[in-house]
Design a protein around this motif. Sequence first.
Motif, short mmCIF file in Angstrom:
data_model
loop_
_atom_site.label_atom_id
_atom_site.label_comp_id
_atom_site.label_asym_id
_atom_site.label_seq_id
_atom_site.Cartn_x
_atom_site.Cartn_y
_atom_site.Cartn_z
N GLN A 1 58.29 10.66 69.99
CA GLN A 1 59.31 10.49 71.03
C GLN A 1 58.66 10.31 72.41
OE1 GLN A 1 62.66 10.17 70.62
NE2 GLN A 1 62.77 9.73 72.79
N ASN A 2 57.61 11.05 72.69
CA ASN A 2 56.90 10.87 73.96
C ASN A 2 56.36 9.45 74.08
OD1 ASN A 2 57.45 13.50 74.71
ND2 ASN A 2 55.32 14.21 74.56
N MET A 3 55.85 8.90 72.96
CA MET A 3 55.34 7.52 73.00
C MET A 3 56.48 6.53 73.21
SD MET A 3 52.15 7.22 70.35
CE MET A 3 52.93 7.93 68.92
N LEU A 4 57.62 6.76 72.58
CA LEU A 4 58.78 5.89 72.80
C LEU A 4 59.17 5.88 74.28
CD1 LEU A 4 60.97 6.93 69.74
CD2 LEU A 4 60.13 4.61 70.18
N ASN A 5 59.21 7.06 74.88
CA ASN A 5 59.57 7.15 76.30
C ASN A 5 58.52 6.51 77.20
OD1 ASN A 5 62.04 8.49 75.95
ND2 ASN A 5 61.03 10.48 75.81
N ALA A 6 57.25 6.73 76.88
CA ALA A 6 56.18 6.13 77.68
C ALA A 6 56.21 4.61 77.56
CB ALA A 6 54.82 6.68 77.23
N ALA A 7 56.44 4.10 76.37
CA ALA A 7 56.52 2.64 76.18
C ALA A 7 57.65 2.08 77.03
CB ALA A 7 56.73 2.29 74.71
N PHE A 8 58.81 2.70 76.96
CA PHE A 8 59.96 2.24 77.74
C PHE A 8 59.66 2.28 79.24
CE2 PHE A 8 64.21 2.87 79.67
CZ PHE A 8 64.84 1.74 79.17
N MET B 1 59.27 3.09 86.87
CA MET B 1 60.44 3.80 86.38
C MET B 1 60.13 5.29 86.44
SD MET B 1 62.18 3.54 82.59
CE MET B 1 62.50 1.80 82.76
N ASP B 2 61.07 6.07 86.96
CA ASP B 2 60.80 7.51 87.02
C ASP B 2 61.11 8.16 85.67
OD1 ASP B 2 63.53 8.19 86.85
OD2 ASP B 2 63.62 9.08 88.83
N ALA B 3 60.63 9.40 85.51
CA ALA B 3 60.73 10.09 84.21
C ALA B 3 62.17 10.29 83.78
CB ALA B 3 60.00 11.43 84.30
N ILE B 4 63.04 10.69 84.68
CA ILE B 4 64.44 10.95 84.31
C ILE B 4 65.11 9.66 83.84
CG2 ILE B 4 66.68 11.76 85.12
CD1 ILE B 4 64.51 13.96 84.71
N GLU B 5 64.84 8.56 84.52
CA GLU B 5 65.40 7.28 84.10
C GLU B 5 64.91 6.90 82.70
OE1 GLU B 5 65.59 2.60 85.60
OE2 GLU B 5 64.47 4.06 86.78
N ALA B 6 63.62 7.09 82.44
CA ALA B 6 63.07 6.77 81.12
C ALA B 6 63.71 7.64 80.04
CB ALA B 6 61.56 6.94 81.11
N LEU B 7 63.91 8.90 80.34
CA LEU B 7 64.47 9.82 79.35
C LEU B 7 65.95 9.56 79.08
CD1 LEU B 7 62.78 13.13 80.51
CD2 LEU B 7 62.33 11.90 78.39
N THR B 8 66.68 9.15 80.09
CA THR B 8 68.14 9.01 79.92
C THR B 8 68.59 7.59 79.61
OG1 THR B 8 68.45 8.76 82.31
CG2 THR B 8 68.63 11.00 81.40
N GLU B 9 67.71 6.61 79.74
CA GLU B 9 68.11 5.22 79.50
C GLU B 9 67.34 4.52 78.38
OE1 GLU B 9 68.36 2.92 83.09
OE2 GLU B 9 69.41 4.53 84.15
N ARG B 10 66.37 5.20 77.78
CA ARG B 10 65.56 4.59 76.73
C ARG B 10 66.42 4.22 75.53
NH1 ARG B 10 63.83 4.59 71.97
NH2 ARG B 10 65.14 6.37 71.48
N VAL B 11 66.15 3.08 74.98
CA VAL B 11 66.79 2.63 73.73
C VAL B 11 65.69 2.05 72.84
CG1 VAL B 11 69.07 2.13 74.70
CG2 VAL B 11 67.33 0.34 74.69
N SER B 12 65.92 2.10 71.55
CA SER B 12 64.99 1.48 70.62
C SER B 12 65.16 -0.03 70.68
CB SER B 12 65.24 1.98 69.19
OG SER B 12 64.94 3.34 69.10
N ILE B 13 64.06 -0.73 70.59
CA ILE B 13 64.09 -2.19 70.65
C ILE B 13 63.35 -2.71 69.43
CG2 ILE B 13 63.42 -4.24 71.97
CD1 ILE B 13 63.61 -2.48 74.51
N ALA B 14 64.08 -3.40 68.57
CA ALA B 14 63.50 -3.90 67.32
C ALA B 14 62.90 -5.29 67.45
CB ALA B 14 64.56 -3.90 66.23
#
Length: 188
Positions: free
Chosen positions: A117-124, A1-14
């Motif tokens: 937030q960086n970890m959330l994006n990296a995880a996604f 997944m590229d960086a822009i996709e991760a930044l613009t499509e990330r959602v929290s997952i419970a």
Amino acid sequence: MDAIEALTERVSIAQLTGPDITASQKEILFKAALRAPDHAFMRPSRYITLEGDARARLSEIFYSQQAGREVLSPEKAKKVKTMLLRAPLVIVAVTHLEEHPKVPRDEQILSTGAGVQNMLNAAFAMGLGAIWRTGAMVDCHAVRKALGLGKYDVITAFLYVGHPNKSPKPLPDMPLSDYVTEWTGETS
């Protein structure tokens, strides 16, 4: 997944499950966290990992503290006792505050928040799920003591990380015009 996709499509997952997060995945998460903005290179962020039985031990402290504050229904008691077991990895993000003439308290906390937030994006981006939680336990003396925190430490997040147990919710429609305006410098 590229960086822009991760930044613009990330959602929290419970809804998270195992297997455990690998050492290389954790390394990526923490490398991402440490790239957060950090005015004056204060390095205010600390991260404590909870895995395996450690999650259950801290859950018992959560339960004893919550039960001491209110009468818990059986359902609520079970929820509190299993709260930290909802993901194979829980990262406690802590801000270690220091006096600084140019870097106020809030900016130090925001630096740690940016790391979360960086970890959330990296995880996604790695195909993992994650969710940032706080709640009453961030200020709980018994929890802070168990984690070895000092007077100048602030729990900024409990970050739950695991493998998605179900498909994430669809991205909400968020028209940019609802959130972004241009200021022209003219007064009315």
